[in-house]
Design a protein around this motif. Structure first.
Motif, PDB file in Angstrom:
ATOM      1  N   PHE A 225       0.316   0.659  -3.790  1.00  0.00           N
ATOM      2  CA  PHE A 225      -0.112  -0.092  -4.973  1.00  0.00           C
ATOM      3  C   PHE A 225      -1.668   0.657  -4.871  1.00  0.00           C
ATOM      4  CE2 PHE A 225       3.090  -3.272  -3.899  1.00  0.00           C
ATOM      5  CZ  PHE A 225       3.098  -3.861  -5.507  1.00  0.00           C
ATOM      6  N   GLY A 226      -2.108   0.676  -6.132  1.00  0.00           N
ATOM      7  CA  GLY A 226      -3.559   0.877  -6.423  1.00  0.00           C
ATOM      8  C   GLY A 226      -4.142  -0.086  -7.141  1.00  0.00           C
ATOM      9  N   ILE A 227      -5.236  -0.595  -6.801  1.00  0.00           N
ATOM     10  CA  ILE A 227      -6.063  -1.843  -7.350  1.00  0.00           C
ATOM     11  C   ILE A 227      -7.330  -0.956  -7.574  1.00  0.00           C
ATOM     12  CG2 ILE A 227      -7.008  -3.983  -7.453  1.00  0.00           C
ATOM     13  CD1 ILE A 227      -4.825  -4.643  -5.249  1.00  0.00           C
ATOM     14  N   THR A 228      -7.636  -1.096  -8.980  1.00  0.00           N
ATOM     15  CA  THR A 228      -9.183  -0.762  -9.316  1.00  0.00           C
ATOM     16  C   THR A 228      -9.798  -1.808  -9.867  1.00  0.00           C
ATOM     17  OG1 THR A 228      -8.294   0.414 -11.375  1.00  0.00           O
ATOM     18  CG2 THR A 228      -9.090   1.818  -9.488  1.00  0.00           C
ATOM     19  N   HIS A 229     -11.188  -1.808  -9.737  1.00  0.00           N
ATOM     20  CA  HIS A 229     -12.151  -2.950 -10.291  1.00  0.00           C
ATOM     21  C   HIS A 229     -13.208  -2.642 -10.619  1.00  0.00           C
ATOM     22  CE1 HIS A 229     -14.835  -2.678  -6.799  1.00  0.00           C
ATOM     23  NE2 HIS A 229     -13.707  -2.115  -5.911  1.00  0.00           N
ATOM     24  N   THR A 230     -13.996  -3.558 -11.492  1.00  0.00           N
ATOM     25  CA  THR A 230     -15.206  -3.174 -12.372  1.00  0.00           C
ATOM     26  C   THR A 230     -16.215  -3.641 -11.612  1.00  0.00           C
ATOM     27  OG1 THR A 230     -15.160  -5.004 -13.545  1.00  0.00           O
ATOM     28  CG2 THR A 230     -14.062  -3.028 -14.542  1.00  0.00           C
ATOM     29  N   GLY A 231     -16.663  -3.896 -10.154  1.00  0.00           N
ATOM     30  CA  GLY A 231     -17.503  -4.373  -9.379  1.00  0.00           C
ATOM     31  C   GLY A 231     -17.089  -5.872  -8.678  1.00  0.00           C
ATOM     32  N   ASN A 232     -15.895  -5.989  -9.143  1.00  0.00           N
ATOM     33  CA  ASN A 232     -15.629  -7.337  -8.219  1.00  0.00           C
ATOM     34  C   ASN A 232     -14.617  -7.271  -7.175  1.00  0.00           C
ATOM     35  OD1 ASN A 232     -13.986  -6.291 -10.505  1.00  0.00           O
ATOM     36  ND2 ASN A 232     -12.698  -7.817 -10.546  1.00  0.00           N
ATOM     37  N   GLU A 233     -15.418  -6.518  -6.199  1.00  0.00           N
ATOM     38  CA  GLU A 233     -14.477  -6.022  -5.009  1.00  0.00           C
ATOM     39  C   GLU A 233     -14.118  -7.069  -4.243  1.00  0.00           C
ATOM     40  OE1 GLU A 233     -15.199  -2.380  -1.722  1.00  0.00           O
ATOM     41  OE2 GLU A 233     -16.807  -3.091  -2.908  1.00  0.00           O
ATOM     42  N   PHE A 247       4.721  -8.807  -0.463  1.00  0.00           N
ATOM     43  CA  PHE A 247       5.469  -7.815  -0.767  1.00  0.00           C
ATOM     44  C   PHE A 247       5.569  -6.721   0.410  1.00  0.00           C
ATOM     45  CE2 PHE A 247       3.607  -8.939  -4.886  1.00  0.00           C
ATOM     46  CZ  PHE A 247       4.915  -9.840  -5.402  1.00  0.00           C
ATOM     47  N   ASN A 248       4.821  -6.731   1.432  1.00  0.00           N
ATOM     48  CA  ASN A 248       4.424  -5.794   2.567  1.00  0.00           C
ATOM     49  C   ASN A 248       4.851  -4.593   2.210  1.00  0.00           C
ATOM     50  OD1 ASN A 248       4.485  -5.156   5.374  1.00  0.00           O
ATOM     51  ND2 ASN A 248       6.729  -5.299   5.596  1.00  0.00           N
ATOM     52  N   PRO A 249       3.975  -3.842   1.138  1.00  0.00           N
ATOM     53  CA  PRO A 249       3.936  -2.447   0.693  1.00  0.00           C
ATOM     54  C   PRO A 249       3.769  -1.306   1.745  1.00  0.00           C
ATOM     55  CG  PRO A 249       2.080  -3.488  -0.173  1.00  0.00           C
ATOM     56  CD  PRO A 249       2.737  -4.545   0.638  1.00  0.00           C
ATOM     57  N   LYS A 250       4.105  -0.271   1.525  1.00  0.00           N
ATOM     58  CA  LYS A 250       3.596   0.814   2.415  1.00  0.00           C
ATOM     59  C   LYS A 250       2.072   1.041   2.511  1.00  0.00           C
ATOM     60  CE  LYS A 250       4.043   6.128   2.693  1.00  0.00           C
ATOM     61  NZ  LYS A 250       4.731   7.221   2.096  1.00  0.00           N
ATOM     62  N   GLN A 251       1.441   0.829   1.311  1.00  0.00           N
ATOM     63  CA  GLN A 251      -0.064   0.930   1.189  1.00  0.00           C
ATOM     64  C   GLN A 251      -0.472   0.386   0.104  1.00  0.00           C
ATOM     65  OE1 GLN A 251      -1.260   5.135   1.139  1.00  0.00           O
ATOM     66  NE2 GLN A 251      -3.472   4.766   1.519  1.00  0.00           N
ATOM     67  N   VAL A 252      -1.871  -0.247   0.094  1.00  0.00           N
ATOM     68  CA  VAL A 252      -2.381  -0.652  -0.981  1.00  0.00           C
ATOM     69  C   VAL A 252      -4.109   0.157  -1.076  1.00  0.00           C
ATOM     70  CG1 VAL A 252      -3.514  -2.496  -2.398  1.00  0.00           C
ATOM     71  CG2 VAL A 252      -1.303  -2.785  -0.658  1.00  0.00           C
ATOM     72  N   ILE A 253      -4.243   0.688  -2.029  1.00  0.00           N
ATOM     73  CA  ILE A 253      -5.592   1.509  -2.113  1.00  0.00           C
ATOM     74  C   ILE A 253      -6.413   0.577  -3.242  1.00  0.00           C
ATOM     75  CG2 ILE A 253      -6.646   3.456  -2.868  1.00  0.00           C
ATOM     76  CD1 ILE A 253      -3.906   4.923  -2.583  1.00  0.00           C
ATOM     77  N   VAL A 254      -7.640   0.376  -2.792  1.00  0.00           N
ATOM     78  CA  VAL A 254      -8.644  -0.297  -3.853  1.00  0.00           C
ATOM     79  C   VAL A 254      -9.848   0.546  -3.930  1.00  0.00           C
ATOM     80  CG1 VAL A 254     -10.097  -2.389  -3.823  1.00  0.00           C
ATOM     81  CG2 VAL A 254      -8.055  -2.630  -2.853  1.00  0.00           C
ATOM     82  N   HIS A 255     -10.224   0.612  -5.062  1.00  0.00           N
ATOM     83  CA  HIS A 255     -11.581   1.378  -5.620  1.00  0.00           C
ATOM     84  C   HIS A 255     -12.067   1.167  -6.930  1.00  0.00           C
ATOM     85  CE1 HIS A 255     -13.947   4.940  -4.841  1.00  0.00           C
ATOM     86  NE2 HIS A 255     -13.407   5.667  -5.808  1.00  0.00           N
ATOM     87  N   TYR A 256     -13.192   1.505  -7.145  1.00  0.00           N
ATOM     88  CA  TYR A 256     -13.667   1.206  -8.184  1.00  0.00           C
ATOM     89  C   TYR A 256     -13.141   1.925  -9.343  1.00  0.00           C
ATOM     90  CZ  TYR A 256     -18.360  -0.848  -7.157  1.00  0.00           C
ATOM     91  OH  TYR A 256     -19.285  -1.980  -6.796  1.00  0.00           O
ATOM     92  N   MET A 257     -13.110   1.450 -10.635  1.00  0.00           N
ATOM     93  CA  MET A 257     -12.512   1.730 -11.870  1.00  0.00           C
ATOM     94  C   MET A 257     -13.669   2.781 -12.403  1.00  0.00           C
ATOM     95  SD  MET A 257     -10.887  -0.457 -15.022  1.00  0.00           S
ATOM     96  CE  MET A 257     -10.417  -1.812 -13.871  1.00  0.00           C
TER      97      MET A 257
END
Length: 274
Positions: A225-233, A247-257
């Motif tokens: 999964f990729g999750i990007t945000h606009t500062g609402n980290e 969902f127990n996914p392989k990986q979740v990446i979180v980063h700025y949009m």
């Protein structure tokens, strides 16, 4: 050897870019009268600070063909180059990269991800992993076409203010949505952005997002999964934890949009890609 090149709208964290040896050609961002190279002159955090403090929407423009050609030519002569760009339906970057290919002396393949933000970035990771395993360019492109077809892109808008500013929605509709506390889920479809659902209230909004994810797949064990945000980290990290728990996914990446999608996502916007 296959070298991967992309543009700065992919929103991949620096450690992943460096880990996979991915070169980035920056888009240009104009805020009021100042122009910046995305990711070089302006970090995502700085971009949102500037955007939220001005009444005008920022403007992004694609890299020049010459900028792409220069990046291609920096690769070794015997390298094959794979360039993955933001959707041609969202930016002229794909066309610019194709023109850059014509200017370059290298063997270049340009791939339209039909996506933005980390939906674009996840395709880059897939390509880089396949290249590291020794797959040919033809095998990588074939795999990417299937991966791209099955990509889910949910764009979660907490406010419609920037959509109104950008002329994508009337002021009346925007004001009405604010009064009624309406949140919007958009979806990336074949490189374009379409309305998926309108939801009233923040709690229902977040709950429905998780329901939509559940409706799309049954087995997430091999899913990134990729999750990007606009500062609402903090909000993005909470969503990450809920996705892991459910969902127990392989990986979740979180980063700025980045600026391209972030301009219209507005305050507290997020994009979930898988």
């Amino acid at each position: 050897m296959i070298r991967i090149i992309t543009d700065s709208s992919a929103d991949l964290p620096k450690n992943l870019l460096e880990g996979y040896n991915i070169s980035v050609v920056p888009l240009r961002v104009k805020i009021e009268d100042e122009e910046y190279l995305e990711g070089i002159d302006l970090t995502p955090r700085e971009f949102f600070e500037k955007m939220f403090s001005t009444t005008e929407l920022p403007k992004t423009s694609q890299p020049s063909p010459a900028a792409f050609a220069e990046a291609f030519d920096e690769c070794a002569e015997n390298d094959e180059v794979l360039c993955l760009t933001i959707s041609s339906g969202l930016s002229g970057t794909f066309q610019s990269a194709c023109l850059g290919k014509e200017l370059s002396s290298r063997n270049v393949t340009v791939f339209d991800t039909l996506a933005g933000s980390l939906a674009h970035g996840l395709q880059i990771i897939r390509a880089a992993e396949l290249a590291q395993k020794g797959h040919t360019m033809e095998e990588i492109i074939e795999n990417l076409m299937g991966y791209r077809k099955n990509m889910n892109i949910l764009i979660l808008l907490d406010t419609l203010e920037n959509i109104v500013k950008g002329g994508r929605l009337s002021k009346f509709q925007g004001s009405l949505a604010k009064i009624l506390n309406i949140k919007v889920i958009l979806e990336g479809v074949k490189g374009q952005v379409e309305m998926l659902e309108k939801i009233r209230g923040k709690k229902k909004f977040q709950k429905r997002t998780l329901e939509i994810i559940r409706e799309r797949k049954t087995d997430f064990s091999d899913t990134i999964f990729g999750i990007t945000h606009t500062g609402n980290e903090e909000e993005a990290e909470r969503l990450k934890q809920e996705i892991i728990d459910l969902f127990n996914p392989k990986q979740v990446i979180v980063h700025y949009m980045g600026a391209t999608m972030g301009t219209y996502a507005g305050k507290d916007g997020m994009i979930v890609s898988f």
